[in-house]
Design an enzyme around this catalytic site. Sequence first.
Site, PDB file in Angstrom:
ATOM      1  N   GLU A   1       0.830  -1.209   0.000  1.00  0.00           N
ATOM      2  CA  GLU A   1       0.000   0.000   0.000  1.00  0.00           C
ATOM      3  C   GLU A   1       0.859   1.251   0.000  1.00  0.00           C
ATOM      4  O   GLU A   1       0.416   2.331  -0.324  1.00  0.00           O
ATOM      5  CB  GLU A   1      -0.894   0.042   1.241  1.00  0.00           C
TER       6      GLU A   1
ATOM      7  N   ASN B   1       0.188  -6.757  -5.315  1.00  0.00           N
ATOM      8  CA  ASN B   1      -0.217  -5.768  -6.311  1.00  0.00           C
ATOM      9  C   ASN B   1       0.888  -4.751  -6.598  1.00  0.00           C
ATOM     10  O   ASN B   1       1.716  -4.468  -5.749  1.00  0.00           O
ATOM     11  CB  ASN B   1      -1.489  -5.036  -5.860  1.00  0.00           C
TER      12      ASN B   1
ATOM     13  N   ASP C   1      -6.588  -4.527  -7.073  1.00  0.00           N
ATOM     14  CA  ASP C   1      -5.934  -4.969  -5.840  1.00  0.00           C
ATOM     15  C   ASP C   1      -6.106  -6.476  -5.628  1.00  0.00           C
ATOM     16  O   ASP C   1      -6.351  -6.937  -4.525  1.00  0.00           O
ATOM     17  CB  ASP C   1      -6.459  -4.187  -4.617  1.00  0.00           C
TER      18      ASP C   1
END
Lengths: 590, 293
Positions: A205, A275, A317
Site C-alpha cells: 500500500e 499488487n 488490488d
Amino acid sequence: MKTRAWMFIISAAVGLSGITACSSPTPSAATSTTAPAAAATDADKQWTMPNKNQSATRYSAVSEINTENVKNLKVAWTFSTGVLRGHEGEPLVVGSTMFVHTPFPNIVYALDLSKEGAPVKWKYVPKQDSAVIPIACCDTVNRGVTYANGKIFFNQLDTNTVALDAETGKELWKVKQGDYKQGQTITSAPMVVKDKVISGISGGEFGVRGFVTANDVNTGKQVWRMYSTGPEAEVGFPGSVETWKGDEWKRGGGTTWGWYSYDPELDLFYYGTGNPGSWNPDQRPGDNKYSMTIFARNPDTGKAAWAYQKTPHDAWDYDGINENALVDINLNGQMRKVLVNFDRNGFSYVLDRKTGELLQANPFVVVNWATGVDLKTGKPIEDPAKRTSAKQNTKDICPSAMGGKNQQPVSFSPRTNLFYVPTNNLCMDYEGVEVKYQAGQPYVGAIVVSKAGPGGNRGEFIAWDPSAGKKVWGIKEPLSAWGGALSTAGDVVFYGTMEGWLKAVHAKTGEVLWKFKTPSGIIGNPMTYVGPDGKQYIAVLSGIGGWSGIGVAADMSLDDPTAGLGAIGAFKDLASFSNQGGVLTVFSLP
Amino acid sequence: MKILGRRKPGPTLWTRRVYRTRPALRLLVWMSLACPAVALAQAKAPLRVCSDPENMPFSNQKLEGFENRIASLIAKELGTTVSYIWWGQRRGFIRNTMNATLQEGRCDVVIGVPEGYDLVSTTPPYYRSTYVFVYPKGKGISVKSLDDPILKKLKIGVHLLGDDYTNPPPVHELSKRGVVDNVVGFGTFYSADNPPSTIIDAVASGKVDLAIVWGPIAGYYAARQRVPLELVPVPSGKGDLPFAFNISMGVKKGNEALKARVETVRRERSAEITAILKEYGVPLMDTGRTHTK
C-alpha cells in the site's frame, strides 16, 4: 479403531532433526493406491511448519479422529494468548512442545504437552518499537513461526527475522530485513529450505518494492535477496523493467507477504507477489512485472526458473500472494507434477511446477472482471467494463479486492484428491470520488465498497476437483471463510468461521459432522498432532481481526462502509457474532 | 498488559499524555483545596487532539506546526490544555485514534481535514488552500496551467500518498494529459532520510525542474530555501479533479457539544488563526463562506 492408512511414502524419522526430512511432497501418494498401510510416522504426528509440509497441503496422515467418532470431539484444554488483535496462522508441535505465536507484539510461547494442562515452558517477548503499529496497514497480524534444526524462526512486524533456541527460547540471532519508517513490515511466516530461512516483506500500500531474502539458519547472515521488480540482476529473472514506465519499478510493489512451498526434487521454492505499487493504473502503463506473479526460485542462488503473472496491470488490488500447493494430479489421463493456486482474482491456476506452463485456469468463485484465461498466452480475457478507473463508477466487480480467497490456506487430501478451499463470496463497487486526506494533503479518491456476492452469503467452504476444474460440494457461510483448512486421513476436514465456529466436515460429502463455538472469530488455521499420550488433538487459534475483521479488532466506526478499505461495508454485522481476544482451543476424543 | 509496562518510555502518546496531564491534576488537587471556584474552571478535561508526530508544517511532537499552535489556541479559549494522540496521517489514522477504544488511542479533534471528510464531523472551513506549481524564479520557467506543453519536457516532482487512486489530483491529471515518463514520485513516509522538505529541496537544487505540491507544504518550505521560488496555484480545467480544498476541523462523530465549542472558538478567533497560517506561509484562498460573529 481404524488403522492409520494412507501414509506418504516418506523417509520417516523426522523427529527434531530438521525440516528437510519431512519435505517429501504429498504428490507421490496423491493418486497412488499403493501406499502401504502403516502407522503414522513421527513426521505425521507433529506439525513443524505453517502449512504442515513443504508442499503446503495441510494434510495430516493421522486418523484417530474420523467421520464416525468426530461427533464426540471435546475441548481438552485452552490457552489465552493475552493479545486482542487478529490471530492468523497456527501453532506448531515439535516432539512434546507446542509453539504458539501472537499478532503484534509477536510473543512466542512454548507449551509443554507432556504435562497436564500444557504449562508454559518459556515465553519470548520481542522488544519492538511501538511506533511500528501506526505503520502496519491491515491489522497487526502474524502468520506464525516455523521450526528447523532445533530452532524456531519467525518474523516480527518491525521486519526483524528472529531465530530462537526451541528448547530454551533464547534468542540466537536477529536480522532486520527492512525499515518500518519506510512503510515496510512483515506479517508472513518464514520458510526454511535446507540451510536457509526465506522471508518476504509487506507494505504494498505504501509503494514498497517487494523482495524475498534468504538468511543462513545458523548465523542469520543474508545469503541473497531478490526483488519482484527491476533489472535482471536484482530480480533473478529478465523482463521486468520494460513493463514499467521510466523508473516506476523502483516503487513497484509486488510485496511478498504470503506463504511459501518447496519441491526438493526440482529444488525450487514457490511464492506469489502482490499488487503493483503506488500509482493509479493510468500512471503505470504496462504489465507491471513481476507484480501479481507466481515465482519459482532456486533456494541457493535466489534465481528464478520461471515466473507467471496472473493479473497483468492490476486495477483491482487482486494481491497475488496466495499459497501454491504442490501436488501430482491426473490431467487428461496423464499424471502431472503441478502447482495449484487459488488466486485473489477468482481463478484457480494449475501450472506445471517444473516449467511454469499454464495447464488450467478455472473460476472457483463468481468472477466477472474476466471471462477466462487464455491458456496459450497466460493472459486473462478481460471485460473492459469491469476495469476500474479513478474517475468513473464501476459497479459490481466480482470478486472484490478482498479476493475470491484471501490469505487463508487451502488443504489437499490425497485420499479424495480434492482441494478444500475457504472462499469469499464478495463483489465490490468503485464508486465515484470522495474527499480524503493523507499526510496532511486532501485529495479525491475512489470509494471501494465490498458487499456480499450473488446469494447473499459472504463465504463458502468448497471442495474442488483440480483435475476437472470443478466444485464438488460447498458449504455456504454467512460470513467469509477467512480461516485456513485442514484435511486428515480420518476423512475429516476442519475449518473455522469468522463467527468463531470450528467445523468438522466429511471430506467426501461436505456433511457437517461436528461444530464448536470458540471464544472469538477464527481467521487462523486448524492443525492436528498426536500428543505424548498417543492421542490425536485438533488445535485452532481464535481471535478475530485481519482485513475482514478489522472493524471488530480496531473497533472502527461502522457507519462508514468504505473504512478498512471497504471491509466494513461487507462485514458490518461482525460485532454481533464475535468479540476480540486471542485464545487457543485444543480438542480431542474423550 | 505486561508488554506495555516494559516498553521504554519512548515517543508514544501514552507516555506523553501522562506527562502532560499529571502535573495539571496535581495542580488541580492543590487548587481545589485553596480555591474551589478556580478549580472548577480548571477541572475541564484536556482537549484531546489526534495529530501526526512528524509532518511539518502541520504538526510534530515538538509542537512546532501550525496545527499545534491552533490546537493550543483553542484549548486556551476553552480553559484547558491539549493532550495529543500521535499517529501518522495515513490509512487508519482516524480508525486508530478517534475511533479506537483502547486506552492509549483516544482523541476528539483533528485540527485539519478537508471539509466534508466523511470519517469525522467537520466544522465550517477555516481556510482554503490549493495545490501549486513550484519552480525557481528567473530560470525561464513560467507554468500557469497543466495544459502547458512544456510539462511534457520538464522533470516534475509530485508526492505519492499510497496505493492506487490515493494520490494527489495533479498526479491523475498529468497522467490524463499523457505526462507520465518525466514525473518523479516523492514518498510521504517521512523520516530523517526523507524529511517533508525533500520535494521542495529537489526544486531548489535542480533535481527536478518543477514540483506540484499541496499549498501549505510548498509555502512553508519554499520560504526556507536560499533560491527564490515561485508558487503558482494550479487551476482546475473543465472535467479536472479539484486542486483547491476547504480545510475544516474534524470532531468525533456524535460529539456535537464539543463541535459547537470548537466551532465557537474557531469563529471568534478566526483572525488569530489566519495570522498563524500566514506566518507559516500557507497560500490562502477565499473559502467562499462569510464568517459572521
